[in-house]
Design a protein around this motif. Structure first.
Motif, short mmCIF file in Angstrom:
data_model
loop_
_atom_site.label_atom_id
_atom_site.label_comp_id
_atom_site.label_asym_id
_atom_site.label_seq_id
_atom_site.Cartn_x
_atom_site.Cartn_y
_atom_site.Cartn_z
N UNK A 196 0.85 -0.76 0.36
CA UNK A 196 0.10 0.16 -0.03
C UNK A 196 0.89 1.01 0.09
N UNK A 197 0.33 2.34 -1.07
CA UNK A 197 1.10 3.78 -0.68
C UNK A 197 0.75 4.43 -0.82
N UNK A 209 5.81 -0.30 0.57
CA UNK A 209 6.85 -0.73 -0.40
C UNK A 209 8.72 0.00 0.13
N UNK A 210 9.97 -1.09 -0.23
CA UNK A 210 10.86 -0.30 0.34
C UNK A 210 10.97 0.53 -0.31
N UNK A 211 12.23 1.54 0.40
CA UNK A 211 12.81 2.34 0.54
C UNK A 211 13.39 2.60 -1.01
N UNK A 212 14.30 1.85 -0.86
CA UNK A 212 15.11 1.13 -2.59
C UNK A 212 14.38 1.77 -3.57
N UNK A 213 12.82 0.56 -3.47
CA UNK A 213 12.01 0.81 -4.46
C UNK A 213 11.35 1.94 -5.12
N UNK A 214 11.47 3.20 -3.52
CA UNK A 214 10.24 3.84 -4.11
C UNK A 214 10.24 5.40 -5.07
N UNK A 238 12.50 -3.57 -9.10
CA UNK A 238 13.86 -3.80 -9.21
C UNK A 238 13.09 -5.41 -9.92
N UNK A 239 13.36 -6.10 -9.10
CA UNK A 239 13.31 -7.99 -9.73
C UNK A 239 12.12 -8.01 -9.79
#
Length: 384
Positions: A196-197, A209-214, A238-239
């Motif tokens: 959820x975002x 979602x992870x900070x790396x994917x934001x 990502x993957x």
């Protein structure tokens, strides 16, 4: 190279190619069917998640609206707003805010001037609250969304009155807000069983979602022309592939607040991975078993043919005694029997030719001897 292979190997290769083609085609059809079914399930889950959140949100708005009304009706709030003193209101409102359990408490006078702002974040100022309150005064809604210092709040407004109609006095406005933070998105995520975002415009406010994917998520949001372009869209972060959808929580407001729900495609298909492995294992086992069975069957039928070929080669070398057995009554047995009959006929013809040649040779020798004897007898007879 292929032309030099034995016939049974050619048959075996052809059969295995057919079995392999059917197996691969079956796996592809199963996979495509499963993918289609999973995609339909994910789409339905996303739609149900949005509907569930809307229902939850409507109930929460009713409850929080009643709570804001109860706060506005508290005697201490009315007495506090009657003082019209900013310092007094700010000091006393802090205790009320802590007891209320809300994330934001704003008190404004009848002219909508903010008198007190209470929140845990020091970067949220009265000027920010004043600007959002001015926007909310223009719009007519049951709930409002305020973006203060990088924090998103769902706000419920309620007027503060003193006395009873028709002589009641308007003392100001009370605003109670609840921040959309990480805990809220976790709760919504558990309800929706998805990622959820919450978005304010195209900016991520809170997300599971992870900070790396934001950053990648925001970039793909812009490529999709905003959160409304995510409806039923494939999204690769990502993957991991996702299916995403969005719902606007503030229709008509600018910038809008969106709830984006993402469901992992890999997580949804994880339960089918064992099925794929089982199908692959069964396909390999079937291919191996079919190979052994086909090899045994082809050897059973091609062995007499190989013996017949060896008999032909032996006949070419002049061997008429190469053993050949006629087994069964199929076409190959008929061919073998016909070959044996032809070989025997050839052998008999050859024997007759040899015998004829031998007799002819004897006749020529006798004629030569007779001629020589007549020649010698002629001289003898002449001398006599």
């Amino acid at each position: 190279m292929i032309s030099r292979l034995p016939l049974r190997l050619k048959f075996l290769a052809l059969l295995l190619a057919g079995v392999l083609t059917v197996t691969v085609a079956t796996l592809l059809v199963v996979r495509q069917t499963v993918d289609h079914q999973v995609r339909a399930e994910i789409t339905g889950d996303l739609r149900n998640s949005v509907l569930t959140f809307k229902t939850f949100q409507q109930k929460r708005e009713v409850i929080e609206g009643h709570y804001a009304q109860l706060l506005a009706d508290l005697p201490n709030i009315k007495a506090l707003m009657s003082t019209k003193d900013v310092a007094t209101i700010q000091d006393a409102a802090n205790d009320t805010w802590r007891d209320s359990g809300s994330d934001l408490l704003v008190l404004a006078d009848p002219s909508s001037k903010v008198m007190s702002v209470n929140t845990v974040f020091h970067d949220v100022t009265a000027a920010m609250a004043q600007a959002e309150l001015a926007k909310s005064s223009i719009a007519e809604a049951s709930t409002y969304w305020w973006f203060l210092g990088g924090h998103l709040y769902q706000v419920f407004l309620n007027p503060i009155y003193s006395g009873r109609p028709p002589t009641r006095q308007f003392l100001g406005v009370l605003a109670v807000g609840y921040e959309i933070n990480e805990q809220v998105v976790k709760d919504v995520s558990s309800i929706a069983t998805s990622q959820v975002t919450f978005l304010y415009g195209n900016s991520v406010v809170a997300s599971t979602i992870t900070l790396a994917d934001e950053p990648e998520f925001v970039r793909k949001l812009r490529e999709a022309s905003g959160p409304e372009g995510l409806n039923g869209r494939d999204l690769q972060l990502g993957n991991e592939p996702y299916l995403a959808t969005s719902v606007e929580l503030t229709p008509g407001a600018q910038p809008s607040v969106y709830l984006s729900v993402l469901k992992s495609y890999d997580a949804a298909t994880a339960r089918f991975r064992s099925l794929y492995k089982t199908l692959v294992a069964l396909g390999i086992a079937a291919l191996f078993g079919e190979s052994l069975l086909a090899f045994a069957v082809f050897r059973r039928f091609t062995r007499p043919l190989e013996k017949l070929v060896e008999g032909v080669r032996a006949l070419g070398k002049g061997d008429f005694a190469y053993p050949l057995d006629v087994q069964g009554s199929d076409e190959l047995a008929e061919v073998t029997a016909a070959f044996i009959h032809m070989r025997d006929s050839l052998q008999e013809t050859q024997r007759q030719l040899i015998e004829t040649e031998r007799l002819a040779t004897i006749g020529r020798m006798a004629s030569s001897i007779s001629h020589d004897m007549r020649h010698q007898l002629t001289a003898i007879m002449a001398n006599s």
